[in-house]
Design a protein around this motif. Structure first.
Motif, PDB file in Angstrom:
ATOM      1  N   UNK A  53       3.857   5.132  -8.122  1.00 42.09           N
ATOM      2  CA  UNK A  53       2.365   3.922  -7.229  1.00 42.09           C
ATOM      3  C   UNK A  53       3.338   2.373  -8.107  1.00 42.09           C
ATOM      4  N   UNK A  54       4.226   1.951  -8.409  1.00 41.41           N
ATOM      5  CA  UNK A  54       4.840   1.247  -8.886  1.00 41.41           C
ATOM      6  C   UNK A  54       6.044   1.320  -7.985  1.00 41.41           C
ATOM      7  N   UNK A  55       6.841   1.834  -7.551  1.00 37.32           N
ATOM      8  CA  UNK A  55       7.718   1.839  -7.297  1.00 37.32           C
ATOM      9  C   UNK A  55       7.222   1.172  -5.829  1.00 37.32           C
ATOM     10  N   UNK A  56       6.004   2.140  -5.192  1.00 36.21           N
ATOM     11  CA  UNK A  56       5.648   1.233  -3.643  1.00 36.21           C
ATOM     12  C   UNK A  56       5.018  -0.263  -3.937  1.00 36.21           C
ATOM     13  N   UNK A  57       4.372   0.013  -4.859  1.00 33.53           N
ATOM     14  CA  UNK A  57       4.222  -1.579  -4.925  1.00 33.53           C
ATOM     15  C   UNK A  57       5.624  -2.645  -4.669  1.00 33.53           C
ATOM     16  N   UNK A  58       6.241  -2.228  -5.894  1.00 36.09           N
ATOM     17  CA  UNK A  58       8.163  -3.041  -5.190  1.00 36.09           C
ATOM     18  C   UNK A  58       8.484  -3.236  -4.164  1.00 36.09           C
ATOM     19  N   UNK A  59       7.925  -2.325  -3.437  1.00 34.83           N
ATOM     20  CA  UNK A  59       8.031  -2.169  -1.889  1.00 34.83           C
ATOM     21  C   UNK A  59       7.609  -2.877  -1.304  1.00 34.83           C
ATOM     22  N   UNK A  60       6.704  -2.622  -1.958  1.00 34.68           N
ATOM     23  CA  UNK A  60       5.444  -3.829  -1.242  1.00 34.68           C
ATOM     24  C   UNK A  60       5.683  -5.376  -1.191  1.00 34.68           C
ATOM     25  N   UNK A  61       6.179  -5.625  -2.853  1.00 32.18           N
ATOM     26  CA  UNK A  61       6.165  -6.921  -2.884  1.00 32.18           C
ATOM     27  C   UNK A  61       7.866  -7.568  -2.111  1.00 32.18           C
ATOM     28  N   UNK A  62       8.410  -6.366  -1.968  1.00 29.85           N
ATOM     29  CA  UNK A  62       9.852  -6.671  -0.587  1.00 29.85           C
ATOM     30  C   UNK A  62      10.148  -7.149   0.155  1.00 29.85           C
ATOM     31  N   UNK A  63       8.518  -6.172   0.816  1.00 28.45           N
ATOM     32  CA  UNK A  63       7.870  -6.951   2.291  1.00 28.45           C
ATOM     33  C   UNK A  63       7.312  -7.817   2.254  1.00 28.45           C
ATOM     34  N   UNK A  64       6.514  -8.518   1.213  1.00 26.70           N
ATOM     35  CA  UNK A  64       6.096  -9.712   1.573  1.00 26.70           C
ATOM     36  C   UNK A  64       6.888 -10.821   1.777  1.00 26.70           C
TER      37      UNK A  64
END
Length: 323
Positions: A53-64
């Motif tokens: 989940x943390x890694x998903x958040x990090x990836x979404x942070x990168x997308x944004x």
């Protein structure tokens, strides 16, 4: 009113029906299987799930960030938690729209940017799990041809989509709605087709899904089973590709049934296969639910109205968002 109720009740009844049928069909063997579990692996599975989940958040942070919005990893993770929690309750992945409204509220993003960020995330997810599934097939015997077809379709569609994005700059239109779609496609291209984006999103997506697979590995070990890693990978892949079709809320029922069938390729007892599939999904959903509740309180009391707004927009009970 009846439309909203039936849109939730009918898929939920289907989901519960599938789970009940699966458990009832192996009811005599369930108690024996449960008596031999090693509970320490449950904690391991939950910790791996949290890391994913943390890694998903990090990836979404990168997308944004690639869309020029510098949000924290904590906020990005909370966004995903809330949206996926809603997806556990309502059908048609309505929770994804909640994320669009949250971004609009906190960072004044346009609706097209919110949707574009979701599309980028989904494309990388589907393409990655399909790729992992294709690799796993080479190590699994007697794979039904329909599994290969289910894996190849998103792979080919993903490649066609990325090729199409390369040429999107050549298109333009004065039509309002086509112009909105073209704007979104430009945003998707900006967020996904630079060399940095491909490397960052591609590598993080692989790690995310490997962690998701490891959750299932921990569940397998909890039941003291020996299932080949390739079969576990294939089970997770097929389960998630089927779950991507929004038949039931959160893919409940269809995910478990698909996984249990794949485990049968490795000669796993039906009762054990059912339990592994159900517990694997239960762990992931409970972590999602807990994270969603915490995230709602963390983000503030405005989140619930945003969920209602997304729900009304989806089912025609409220204002439709403008670009």
């Amino acid at each position: 009113m009846y439309r909203k109720i039936s849109a939730i009740v009918i898929p939920t009844v289907i989901a519960v029906g599938i789970i009940v049928y699966m458990l009832y069909s192996v009811r005599d063997e369930l108690l024996t299987a449960i008596q031999h579990i090693k509970p320490e692996y449950l904690l391991i599975a939950m910790l791996i799930c949290l890391a994913a989940w943390w890694l998903r958040g990090w990836r979404y942070h990168a997308i944004l960030k690639s869309l020029s919005y510098d949000v924290s990893v904590r906020f990005a993770t909370a966004c995903i938690f809330v949206s996926q929690t809603v997806n556990l309750v309502v059908p048609a992945r309505l929770g994804d729209f909640v994320r669009v409204f949250i971004l609009k509220h906190e960072y004044n993003t346009s609706y097209s940017e919110g949707v574009s960020s979701l599309v980028v995330e989904r494309v990388f997810d589907i393409f990655t799990i399909a790729l992992l599934g294709l690799i796993s097939i080479f190590f699994v015997l007697n794979v039904p041809s329909e599994y290969l077809l289910l894996i190849l379709i998103p792979l080919i569609a993903g490649m066609v989509f990325f090729v199409f994005l390369l040429f999107i700059g050549k298109f333009s239109s004065k039509n309002k709605y086509i112009a909105i779609i073209l704007t979104m496609l430009h945003e998707i291209k900006k967020a996904s087709l630079t060399l940095k984006s491909i490397l960052v999103l591609g590598c993080s997506s692989i790690f995310i899904w490997l962690l998701d697979i490891l959750v299932c590995v921990a569940v397998v070990l909890m039941f003291q089973q020996t299932i080949s890693f390739a079969v576990i990978v294939l089970a997770i892949v097929i389960g998630n590709l089927v779950k991507a079709i929004p038949i039931t809320p959160g893919g409940i029922g269809t995910y478990e049934l698909s996984m249990a069938i794949v485990f049968g390729l490795d000669g796993v007892d039906p009762a054990i296969a059912t339990l592994i599939a159900v517990i694997d999904h239960l762990i992931k959903n409970l972590v999602t639910l807990a994270g969603g509740i915490i995230s709602i309180y963390s983000l503030g009391d405005w989140v619930i109205p945003s969920i209602k707004e997304a729900f009304n927009s989806k089912f025609g009970g409220g204002k439709q968002p403008d670009h």
